[in-house]
Design an enzyme around this catalytic site. Structure first.
Site: not given
Length: 377
Positions: A178, A195, A197, A69-70, A321
């Site tokens: 999210q 993302s 996961h 996702g980052t 993070c």
């Protein structure tokens, strides 16, 4: 161990596990080649792309898979800024965006661009009117707003901001990490990131969706993979597993979402009743169904997490993070709420009412003992 940190990563969904094992056998070949095993891998990849696109409300050819996702955020922000460089170099973002957005904004500013950070209220919700004013500034190349906050769960006014962006002719990047698989997605985005996961897929799969008509140019050297948006060899088995988890998660959410939301309501009500000097943060109603965050006065978050871990509960403090940096959460700072003694409880699918009851049973004594060790009674 009771796992209550789904906002960091959701446990692998059984549907993802089954799909991954099958795809390891049938989807291992290079999908860019022309022989039989490669064509099978290509078919699996494109079916996964179509499945994810359907959930996002996108076309399959608008969706690319990244390594996280980052990375999707980095490519989304920098690629759109590159594509709209002739229009301007001004970037607008909310103050409680994920660190991947804010760090990319810092890079953009360092390279000569300008950045406007729009503040939030005490619930963590961005001021939609201030955001609309910010994107109306001439030369604005991109705006960024998350669907919901990753630390406190507050939903953002994406529909209102998207309308303002559309009126101003500014593309909107929506970080939906999210909320994908949990809530219906807004339709007004130009670029969307997610993302796998976070919804029960395997780690190492991100999603970057770029609407047709959005100017975008990769900040990386040219590569033929993933519609020239993401370099490198696609992890087809992991992508197939991610799509399977997303399909399963969406099918379950009608029942699971309200159940988790009711458990969060119970935590929001009971923690202040059971533990003195506690502030529950985030919007109590306009929120994600699975996240609740509270701060305990006179308690260090790291000590509280360690004691909860010993008692058999996995929770987090502040941003995943930034938790290792010993810096206060930028989200809580922007909200103007207590930044120490912070606990984020995020419920995974399948968590039981009994698990929540046990958490509420052990928390008061743990807080009392930590405070007593510091001479606070």
């Amino acid at each position: 161990m009771v796992y209550l940190d789904a906002a960091s990563t959701e446990p692998l969904h059984s549907a993802a596990r089954e799909a991954l094992l099958a795809a390891l056998d049938s989807g291992w070949a290079d999908p860019a080649r022309l022989y039989g095993s490669a064509r099978r891998a290509q078919m699996l990849l494109e079916q996964a792309r179509a499945d994810v696109a359907e959930v996002l409300g996108a076309r399959p050819d608008e969706v690319a898979f990244t390594s996280s996702g980052t990375q999707a955020v980095h490519l989304g922000v920098l690629g759109t800024l590159n594509g709209r460089r002739r229009i301007g170099r001004h970037l607008v973002a909310g103050a409680v965006e994920h660190s991947s957005v804010l760090h990319t904004a810092e890079v953009h500013e360092h390279e000569g661009g300008t950045v406007r950070i729009v503040g939030v209220g005490r619930t963590g919700r961005v001021d939609a009117e201030a955001f609309a004013e910010a994107v109306s500034v001439p030369g604005t190349a991109l705006a960024c707003l998350q669907t919901a906050n990753h630390e406190v769960g507050t939903l953002q006014p994406v529909d209102e901001v998207a309308a303002a962006c559309q009126e101003a002719g500014v593309p909107l990047l929506v970080d939906a990490a999210q909320s994908v698989g949990r809530l219906p997605l807004p339709r007004g985005w130009s670029v969307l990131t997610a993302s796998a996961h976070k919804w029960g897929g395997p780690a190492g799969v991100g999603v970057l969706a770029v609407r047709k008509g959005t100017r975008w140019r990769s900040p990386y050297p040219q590569d033929e993979r993933e519609r020239r948006r993401v370099p490198g060899f696609e992890n087809v088995p992991a992508i197939v597993a991610a799509a399977a988890a997303l399909r399963a998660r969406v099918a379950e959410e009608e029942a699971e979402g309200p159940r988790l939301s009711a458990l969060v309501d119970r935590i929001r009500t009971e923690v202040p009743r059971l533990v003195p000097d506690v502030e529950v943060v985030g919007d109590p109603l306009q929120r994600l169904p699975h996240i609740v965050t509270f701060s305990c006065l006179y308690v260090e978050g790291e000590a509280l997490l360690a004691e909860l871990d010993r008692a058999g509960f996995a929770v987090s403090s502040g941003s995943s993070c930034t938790a290792s940096t010993l810096r206060p959460s930028h989200v809580l700072e922007a909200m103007g709420v207590l930044t120490h003694g912070n606990v984020r409880v995020s419920l995974p699918r399948g968590v039981s009412e009994g698990d929540v009851d046990r958490f509420l049973a052990v928390l008061p004594d743990i807080v009392r003992r930590i405070r007593a060790s510091l001479g606070v009674h």
